[in-house]
Every structure is written in structure tokens, then in C-alpha cells.
Design a protein around this motif. Structure first.
Motif, mmCIF file in Angstrom:
data_model
loop_
_atom_site.group_PDB
_atom_site.id
_atom_site.type_symbol
_atom_site.label_atom_id
_atom_site.label_comp_id
_atom_site.label_asym_id
_atom_site.label_seq_id
_atom_site.Cartn_x
_atom_site.Cartn_y
_atom_site.Cartn_z
ATOM 1 N N PRO A 1 0.833 -1.210 0.000
ATOM 2 C CA PRO A 1 0.000 0.000 0.000
ATOM 3 C C PRO A 1 0.865 1.256 0.000
ATOM 4 C CG PRO A 1 -0.707 -1.549 1.699
ATOM 5 C CD PRO A 1 0.644 -2.000 1.216
ATOM 6 N N CYS A 2 0.305 2.332 -0.525
ATOM 7 C CA CYS A 2 0.981 3.624 -0.466
ATOM 8 C C CYS A 2 -0.029 4.673 0.009
ATOM 9 C CB CYS A 2 1.583 3.990 -1.822
ATOM 10 S SG CYS A 2 0.408 4.089 -3.174
ATOM 11 N N PRO A 3 0.427 5.852 0.368
ATOM 12 C CA PRO A 3 -0.480 6.858 0.940
ATOM 13 C C PRO A 3 -1.603 7.245 -0.015
ATOM 14 C CG PRO A 3 1.808 7.451 1.335
ATOM 15 C CD PRO A 3 1.833 6.313 0.365
ATOM 16 N N ILE A 4 -2.726 7.662 0.571
ATOM 17 C CA ILE A 4 -3.843 8.158 -0.231
ATOM 18 C C ILE A 4 -3.946 9.677 -0.143
ATOM 19 C CG2 ILE A 4 -5.186 6.037 -0.193
ATOM 20 C CD1 ILE A 4 -6.704 7.011 2.180
ATOM 21 N N ALA A 5 -3.072 10.282 0.649
ATOM 22 C CA ALA A 5 -2.977 11.742 0.728
ATOM 23 C C ALA A 5 -1.503 12.118 0.736
ATOM 24 C CB ALA A 5 -3.669 12.265 1.985
ATOM 25 N N GLU A 6 -1.179 13.243 0.151
ATOM 26 C CA GLU A 6 0.218 13.658 0.032
ATOM 27 C C GLU A 6 0.847 13.944 1.394
ATOM 28 O OE1 GLU A 6 0.619 16.928 -2.611
ATOM 29 O OE2 GLU A 6 -0.001 15.800 -4.390
ATOM 30 N N ASN A 7 2.132 13.637 1.480
ATOM 31 C CA ASN A 7 2.941 13.959 2.660
ATOM 32 C C ASN A 7 2.417 13.312 3.945
ATOM 33 O OD1 ASN A 7 4.572 15.760 1.053
ATOM 34 N ND2 ASN A 7 2.933 17.276 1.233
ATOM 35 N N SER B 1 3.148 9.771 4.506
ATOM 36 C CA SER B 1 3.796 8.455 4.584
ATOM 37 C C SER B 1 4.181 8.077 6.004
ATOM 38 C CB SER B 1 5.040 8.420 3.691
ATOM 39 O OG SER B 1 4.687 8.537 2.330
ATOM 40 N N THR B 2 4.773 9.007 6.731
ATOM 41 C CA THR B 2 5.250 8.682 8.079
ATOM 42 C C THR B 2 4.101 8.415 9.039
ATOM 43 O OG1 THR B 2 5.376 11.053 8.610
ATOM 44 C CG2 THR B 2 7.385 9.987 7.804
ATOM 45 N N GLU B 3 2.912 8.942 8.731
ATOM 46 C CA GLU B 3 1.764 8.749 9.613
ATOM 47 C C GLU B 3 0.984 7.471 9.310
ATOM 48 O OE1 GLU B 3 2.257 11.701 8.064
ATOM 49 O OE2 GLU B 3 2.900 12.917 9.775
ATOM 50 N N VAL B 4 0.991 7.026 8.059
ATOM 51 C CA VAL B 4 0.067 5.947 7.677
ATOM 52 C C VAL B 4 0.736 4.632 7.277
ATOM 53 C CG1 VAL B 4 -1.654 7.640 6.928
ATOM 54 C CG2 VAL B 4 -0.067 6.670 5.247
ATOM 55 N N LEU C 1 0.089 -6.522 2.565
ATOM 56 C CA LEU C 1 0.581 -5.739 3.693
ATOM 57 C C LEU C 1 -0.466 -4.713 4.127
ATOM 58 C CD1 LEU C 1 4.240 -5.135 2.456
ATOM 59 C CD2 LEU C 1 3.419 -6.893 4.032
ATOM 60 N N VAL C 2 -0.430 -4.381 5.402
ATOM 61 C CA VAL C 2 -1.392 -3.435 5.970
ATOM 62 C C VAL C 2 -1.065 -2.015 5.518
ATOM 63 C CG1 VAL C 2 -2.262 -2.426 8.110
ATOM 64 C CG2 VAL C 2 -1.807 -4.887 7.981
ATOM 65 N N GLY C 3 -2.105 -1.266 5.155
ATOM 66 C CA GLY C 3 -1.899 0.121 4.755
ATOM 67 C C GLY C 3 -3.223 0.830 4.566
#
Length: 232
Positions: A7-13, A15-18, A116-118
């Protein structure tokens, strides 16, 4: 060979939170990728600052137009590779996403698949809606044709009232406002509509209101990623 669904982020900037540590570890172990968009995937990996040399990685496009043979050939060509990663444009690969093709072929070939979880806007919207998580359906996009879309909304509203099954759907961001107007117009005034907008972003929100209440104050959803839910 094993397949990581990354998985990758669904909102910009964000990554470190999600993103949990397992995703970072998987990326450090993987050199070959099937990705919806190469430019986006390269930027995603680079911004994590994992010390990975982007130029050393191998990418193959896996989008809505990709044929099964492309994926099959990629697996065959790189059969000696320990891990292949699948990365979506946003969110979880394989969920309302072309990555499902890579998973389907891997399952047919008895290749181990490791999800993987995301972040998933669909599940986050459901979690925040207050609607039933015991019985729900993801519809995808509603019909573009106005008359067909109205009939579909009326049907979904009746199904929720009769069966209590949560209905989840999406729209192209520039048509979000028009869809909300149709939902307000076609659903019963007391029907509950949830909007999950820009989920995980600082500006994001998940709100559930009656159709009649949304009619009094409609948010501007133009060009914002949204999930819509009907439920009870």
C-alpha cells in the motif's frame, strides 16, 4: 518468488503517519515492481529515504489497460527474483485497483501472495461512517448516464432500507458535486449519506448526515478524492 502487495499513501505527505514498518522492510527487500504509474511509484519510494538506489529497480506498468500476458511474462522473466512488489497509484493494491490482475495470476501459478497493511479509503470511510460493517458492498462507479445513475441510486437507497447492507461507491473527483446533488435528490430525506473526503489528509473529513441535512449545506467536493456511502 513471492508477491508483496504494498500500500501507499492516499494523501500527500502522510507516509510517516500511515505506513507501518512492514512496508518499509518489504520495499528494502524488493527490486522488481508492477506499478500503476512508474513516475508515482519511483517518487513514493524515493521520498521514504530508505537508501534505495531507484535506478537499480525494475518497473513494469500494471494499469487498467494491461493484458494478462504482460504480467505472466514479467513473472516468467523474473522467476528467480525473491520478491516482486505491486504498488497502486494510491491506497491498497488489488482493491478497486488494477493490481488485482497481478494477484489473480499469482494465485493461478501458486505464487505466494503477501498483502501488507496500509491505508484504504474504502475501509476508512466505512469505519468512520457508523454504518454496518457486518454486511457491505463496494459498487465502484455509478453509471455516467443521468437516468441510469438515478435508477441506481434509487435502487441502492431501497436496498439499504430493506436489507441494511451498507453501499459504498466512488466518483471521478470532478463529478463529486453532481453526484452528491443526485444523492440528495433521489434518496429519501431521512436516508443517511456518508462522505469520506480526503481521508488521512489534514483537510480530510468523514461525516454522516441525513440527505435532508446535506441539502442545507453541501460541501464543495470538486476534484477532491471521496468515498460515498449509504447505510443505516
Amino acid at each position: 518468488m513471492k508477491i508483496f502487495l504494498i500500500p501507499c499513501p492516499i494523501a500527500e505527505n502522510t507516509s510517516t503517519e500511515v505506513l507501518p514498518p512492514q512496508i518499509l522492510t518489504a520495499l528494502q527487500q524488493t527490486t522488481h515492481f508492477l506499478v500503476e504509474n512508474v513516475r508515482t511509484a519511483r517518487r513514493f519510494i524515493s521520498e521514504l529515504k530508505l537508501g534505495i538506489q531507484i535506478e537499480s529497480l525494475t518497473f513494469e506498468v500494471l494499469d487498467k489497460d494491461t493484458q494478462s500476458k504482460t504480467v505472466t511474462d514479467f513473472y516468467k522473466k523474473h522467476s528467480s527474483v525473491e520478491y516482486i512488489g505491486v504498488i497502486s497509484e494510491a491506497g491498497c493494491p488489488g482493491v478497486a485497483d488494477p493490481g488485482a490482475l497481478a494477484v489473480s495470476i499469482a494465485q493461478q501459478q501458486n505464487i505466494e501472495v503477501i498483502p501488507l497493511v496500509g491505508p484504504s479509503s474504502i475501509l476508512l470511510g466505512l469505519m468512520g461512517s457508523g454504518f454496518s460493517g457486518q454486511s457491505f458492498a463496494f459498487i465502484g462507479y455509478l453509471p455516467i448516464d443521468k437516468a441510469a445513475r438515478i435508477r441506481k441510486i434509487e435502487q441502492l437507497d431501497r436496498d439499504v432500507a430493506k436489507w441494511g447492507q451498507t453501499q459504498i461507491f466512488i466518483e471521478t473527483p470532478y463529478r463529486n458535486n453532481a453526484l452528491l446533488e443526485d444523492l440528495i435528490a433521489q434518496c429519501a430525506p431521512d436516508s443517511l449519506i456518508c462522505i469520506a473526503c480526503d481521508v488521512t489528509a489534514p483537510s480530510g473529513f468523514v461525516q454522516t448526515k441525513k440527505a435532508s441535512d446535506w441539502a442545507k449545506a453541501q460541501p464543495d467536493l470538486h476534484k477532491k478524492p471521496c468515498i460515498f456511502l449509504l447505510g443505516k
